[in-house]
Each structure stands twice: as structure tokens, then as C-alpha cells.
Design a protein around this motif. Structure first.
Motif, short mmCIF file in Angstrom:
data_model
loop_
_atom_site.label_atom_id
_atom_site.label_comp_id
_atom_site.label_asym_id
_atom_site.label_seq_id
_atom_site.Cartn_x
_atom_site.Cartn_y
_atom_site.Cartn_z
N ASN A 135 1.01 -3.84 -8.69
CA ASN A 135 0.00 -3.69 -7.68
C ASN A 135 -1.24 -4.10 -8.27
O ASN A 135 -1.52 -3.94 -9.57
CB ASN A 135 0.05 -2.26 -6.98
CG ASN A 135 0.03 -2.52 -5.55
OD1 ASN A 135 -0.41 -3.42 -4.95
ND2 ASN A 135 0.59 -1.43 -4.68
N SER B 220 0.82 -1.20 -0.13
CA SER B 220 0.21 -0.07 0.07
C SER B 220 0.82 1.30 -0.10
O SER B 220 0.38 2.33 -0.39
CB SER B 220 -1.23 0.08 1.14
OG SER B 220 -0.30 0.10 2.32
N SER C 104 -0.49 2.56 -5.77
CA SER C 104 -0.51 2.67 -4.20
C SER C 104 -0.31 4.26 -3.85
O SER C 104 -0.37 4.98 -4.68
CB SER C 104 0.84 2.01 -4.03
OG SER C 104 2.00 2.66 -4.12
#
Length: 223
Positions: A193, A172, A197
Motif C-alpha cells: 500500500n 483502504s 491501511s
């Protein structure tokens, strides 16, 4: 080519292990101040042990996914790869990755708060457990809690600054110092991802999608 890889909870999510900061993450269900701080452990060690005992059971029942196995294949093929993880599970090691750097500790390890001895944790830990080295009833999970110093930062910074490529996968980018590692990178940078993020703008390139799909495809290009 020297590669430094940082993995986060998104890598293990598809193995059934919960993430932390998503809308259904662990920190929406538990008070992190009660189960993930030294102060919380001092107030109620039984509660903290129960939390990590449940997570340890989940970890044992989980199996490495395609992202873990792809990174293990890359690690075995590239001796200049450093694999750093924010995850406390052991799925990278069980997939075959050697020498994983656990910056936030290891769920399957126990720590003595009195003498700093470490050993393999039993499936269930209790406040009355005694240290195998000094005998003190001061055992805790070998986890870096909020407010504590991250493990292995010198080795991590050395690897990131020396890398030709720094890759962050499934993180994150909201927890420091891990979130700031991209700023220490001197080579190329890549974010893999499910979605951008919090630090996506700091990366030179991106690949988005499930880790079990995107990571194996990226690794296949390198092998």
C-alpha cells in the motif's frame, strides 16, 4: 504456491482513476447516498447514470499501469493465483490478467434490474434504455451499491482460505466484507500500500510505496 490477491483503488489510481476515501477521493466530491445506493437510483436514475457514464468515459481513456501488467505476468506464470478486485474498472483484464473476480461489479457491464440479464454496457447509459433480454426499461450499471450483496463471495472465501499467501494491494481496508478477508486467511499475509491501511495490523508483513514501483518489484522476486 497458491496465492490470493485482493486489489483496491490504489492500484488504478496511477492510471488516473480516482480513489474513493482519500482526502481528494470521489466520496469527498459526491454524495454516495445519491449515486451509489439503490435508493439513490430510485430517486434520480438520471443522476446516477450521469455519474457512471463519466466514470466509464474515464475508464476507457485510462491505460493499465505497471502494477496491472506485473500482476498479469504473475497470473500467467502461476496457475494457482486468484486475482480478486474491488475495482469496477477493466484495467486488470486489459493488462492481460485472466479470470479476474470483480467483487463489486464491472463498470463496463450493464444489468437489468428486472430479469438480471447482463451485457456489455454502452459508453453512455440512460434511464430509458431497455433490457436486451426482457425489454424492460430497468437497466442500471452492473455495480454493487452500498447495501447490496457483494458478488462471488463463496469463490473469494474459498480462494483466500486455501491460499498459502494472501496479498492486499492498494486498498483502504475500510469497506467490508473485503476489509475482513485478511482475517479469513490461513497462510501468510502481505499488505502492499501507499501507506498503512485501516487493517494493517492484521497483516504479517508490509511493503509501502507507489503500486507502480512496489508491485513490479515484488512480482519480480516471485518470477
Amino acid at each position: 504456491m497458491k496465492i490470493a490477491i485482493l486489489t483496491g483503488a490504489g492500484v488504478s489510481a496511477e492510471s488516473g482513476l480516482g480513489t474513493f476515501r482519500d482526502k481528494d477521493g470521489l466520496w469527498t466530491k459526491y454524495d454516495l447516498n445519491e449515486v451509489a445506493t439503490p435508493e439513490g437510483f430510485a430517486r434520480n436514475p438520471a443522476l446516477v447514470h450521469d455519474f457512471y457514464n463519466a466514470r466509464r468515459t474515464n475508464c476507457v481513456q485510462a491505460t493499465p499501469n505497471a502494477a496491472h501488467t506485473a500482476l498479469a505476468a504473475l497470473a500467467m506464470a502461476d496457475h494457482d493465483l486468484t486475482l480478486i478486485t474491488q475495482n469496477v474498472d477493466d484495467l486488470h483484464s486489459r493488462a492481460g490478467s485472466p479470470a479476474v473476480i470483480h467483487m463489486h461489479g464491472e463498470l463496463m457491464r450493464a444489468l437489468c434490474a428486472s430479469c438480471n440479464a447482463r451485457w456489455d454496457a454502452p459508453l453512455a447509459m440512460h434511464p430509458s434504455d431497455c433490457c436486451q433480454t426482457c425489454g424492460a426499461a430497468a437497466t442500471r450499471p452492473d455495480i454493487v451499491w452500498f447495501g447490496e450483496i457483494t458478488y462471488h463471495m463463496d469463490a473469494i472465501l474459498d480462494a483466500v482460505t486455501a491460499a498459502d499467501l494472501f496479498v492486499a494491494i492498494g486498498t483502504s481496508a475500510e469497506v467490508y466484507p473485503a476489509a475482513g478477508l485478511v482475517e479469513q486467511a490461513t497462510g501468510d499475509t502481505l499488505e502492499i500500500n501507499l501507506a498503512p491501511s485501516a487493517r494493517a495490523n492484521a497483516f504479517a508483513s508490509h511493503r509501502f510505496g507507489p503500486a507502480t514501483e512496489v508491485v513490479p518489484a515484488w512480482v519480480a522476486e516471485l518470477l
